[in-house]
Design an enzyme around this catalytic site. Structure first.
Site, PDB file in Angstrom:
ATOM      1  N   ASP A  48       0.838  -1.202   0.000  1.00 12.75           N
ATOM      2  CA  ASP A  48       0.000   0.000   0.000  1.00 12.75           C
ATOM      3  C   ASP A  48       0.874   1.253   0.000  1.00 12.75           C
ATOM      4  O   ASP A  48       1.705   1.437   0.881  1.00 12.75           O
ATOM      5  CB  ASP A  48      -0.894  -0.011   1.253  1.00 12.75           C
ATOM      6  CG  ASP A  48      -1.814   1.196   1.315  1.00 12.75           C
ATOM      7  OD1 ASP A  48      -2.956   1.084   0.834  1.00 12.75           O
ATOM      8  OD2 ASP A  48      -1.389   2.250   1.825  1.00 12.75           O
ATOM      9  N   TYR A  53       2.678  10.013  -0.235  1.00  8.32           N
ATOM     10  CA  TYR A  53       3.801   9.468   0.542  1.00  8.32           C
ATOM     11  C   TYR A  53       5.137   9.820  -0.118  1.00  8.32           C
ATOM     12  O   TYR A  53       6.183   9.703   0.504  1.00  8.32           O
ATOM     13  CB  TYR A  53       3.709   7.947   0.691  1.00  8.32           C
ATOM     14  CG  TYR A  53       2.454   7.432   1.360  1.00  8.32           C
ATOM     15  CD1 TYR A  53       1.561   8.286   1.996  1.00  8.32           C
ATOM     16  CD2 TYR A  53       2.159   6.064   1.353  1.00  8.32           C
ATOM     17  CE1 TYR A  53       0.409   7.800   2.597  1.00  8.32           C
ATOM     18  CE2 TYR A  53       1.012   5.570   1.960  1.00  8.32           C
ATOM     19  CZ  TYR A  53       0.136   6.433   2.574  1.00  8.32           C
ATOM     20  OH  TYR A  53      -1.006   5.945   3.158  1.00  8.32           O
ATOM     21  N   LYS A  78      -3.037   6.044  -4.101  1.00  7.67           N
ATOM     22  CA  LYS A  78      -4.145   6.941  -3.755  1.00  7.67           C
ATOM     23  C   LYS A  78      -4.008   8.302  -4.427  1.00  7.67           C
ATOM     24  O   LYS A  78      -2.899   8.789  -4.641  1.00  7.67           O
ATOM     25  CB  LYS A  78      -4.200   7.147  -2.229  1.00  7.67           C
ATOM     26  CG  LYS A  78      -4.195   5.854  -1.445  1.00  7.67           C
ATOM     27  CD  LYS A  78      -4.211   6.054   0.062  1.00  7.67           C
ATOM     28  CE  LYS A  78      -3.853   4.772   0.789  1.00  7.67           C
ATOM     29  NZ  LYS A  78      -2.418   4.492   0.832  1.00  7.67           N
ATOM     30  N   HIS A 111      -7.889   9.682  -1.465  1.00 12.88           N
ATOM     31  CA  HIS A 111      -7.182   9.671  -0.176  1.00 12.88           C
ATOM     32  C   HIS A 111      -7.965  10.381   0.937  1.00 12.88           C
ATOM     33  O   HIS A 111      -8.015   9.898   2.067  1.00 12.88           O
ATOM     34  CB  HIS A 111      -5.807  10.328  -0.365  1.00 12.88           C
ATOM     35  CG  HIS A 111      -4.776   9.872   0.609  1.00 12.88           C
ATOM     36  ND1 HIS A 111      -3.431   9.836   0.311  1.00 12.88           N
ATOM     37  CD2 HIS A 111      -4.869   9.444   1.895  1.00 12.88           C
ATOM     38  CE1 HIS A 111      -2.754   9.389   1.355  1.00 12.88           C
ATOM     39  NE2 HIS A 111      -3.602   9.159   2.331  1.00 12.88           N
TER      40      HIS A 111
END
Length: 283
Positions: A48, A53, A78, A111
């Protein structure tokens, strides 16, 4: 469930491994690369990540270098808050695929439901993003689509125009907040509850009673909490950058928590933080 590659079946028939490896807060570069490589070596097949990120390239490189066949993997990314809307979502998905070096994603999520940038028109922007994601699903760019951090009122709005019901809602789920209303809504609509921060971003380790329960089962606190998540029917996404802990977090299929211990763990509300309210979040 007796192994890491056992699966839940999503509402569109796609199978998803019951534990995923989380990469939130794993720094791009060597840290994220080595963590994902260690996870794949330990037997994880579900990874994931997210555009936000900032580590999709490292995650993709680790996937490529692992030698694990693409069809044996389940990869999630996401859509970030800046990119809500129809055209922006299409571009963002293509960019994530490019960074990951993949032809398709197994799961793509919105997200956050209500970013600051679109706070006056979040319903419309989510509907537009969802339309782009439904088209990507039809085109085979993604195998399933879902959401993250959505509360019931956000899902109600989305379902007004959605042709496809979200397969997953990834939320802050751990003994500190079991998000009962959201989980009940998800269940009612056939949406799988995925647990990011299943270890309360590390805060869970400071609960003394959890240590006592862990000792009783000859397990670590992390193993107990991951097991708790599975026994609730959640899909936990434990994150670590330490190979030894990454391995340990897979060893949760050789014991079962008693009903009493489950109830005790359910009672740790508020002891390891709470979810961010998506309607007042400042991003």
């Amino acid at each position: 469930m007796n192994k890491l590659t056992d699966t839940y079946t999503l509402n569109n028939g796609v199978k998803i491994p019951v534990i995923g490896f989380g990469t939130w807060q794993s720094k791009d570069g060597e840290e994220a690369y080595q963590a994902v490589k260690a996870a794949l070596d330990a037997g994880y097949r579900h990874i994931d990540t997210a555009a936000a990120y900032g580590n999709e390239e490292s995650v993709g490189k680790a996937i490529k270098d692992s030698g694990v066949a693409r069809e044996d993997l389940f990869v999630t990314s996401k859509l970030w808050n800046e990119d809500h809307g129809y055209e922006a979502t299409k571009k963002a998905l293509d960019l994530s695929l490019q960074k990951l070096g993949l032809d398709y994603l197994d799961l793509y999520l919105i997200h956050w439901p209500n970013p600051v940038k679109f706070r006056d028109e979040w319903q419309q922007k989510n509907a537009e993003s969802w339309r782009a994601m439904e088209e990507a699903l039809e085109a085979g760019k993604v195998r399933a689509i879902g959401v993250s951090n959505f509360r019931p009122h956000h899902l109600d709005e989305l379902l007004k125009t959605a042709k496809v019901t979200p397969a997953v809602n990834q939320i802050f789920l751990n003994p500190s907040d079991t998000e009962d209303k959201v989980v009940a809504y998800n269940k009612e609509h056939g949406i799988l509850s995925e647990a990011y921060s299943p270890l309360g971003t590390g805060k869970i380790f400071s609960i003394p009673e959890l240590k006592e329960i862990a000792e009783k089962y000859h397990k670590s606190v992390a193993q107990v909490v991951i097991r708790w998540s599975l026994q609730h029917g959640f899909l936990p996404l434990p994150k670590s950058v330490h190979a030894e802990r990454i391995q340990q977090n897979t060893e949760v299929f050789d014991f079962e928590l008693s009903a009493d211990d489950m109830k005790t763990i359910d009672g740790f509300h508020g002891q390891a933080g709470a979810p961010t309210d998506p309607d007042t979040a400042t991003f």
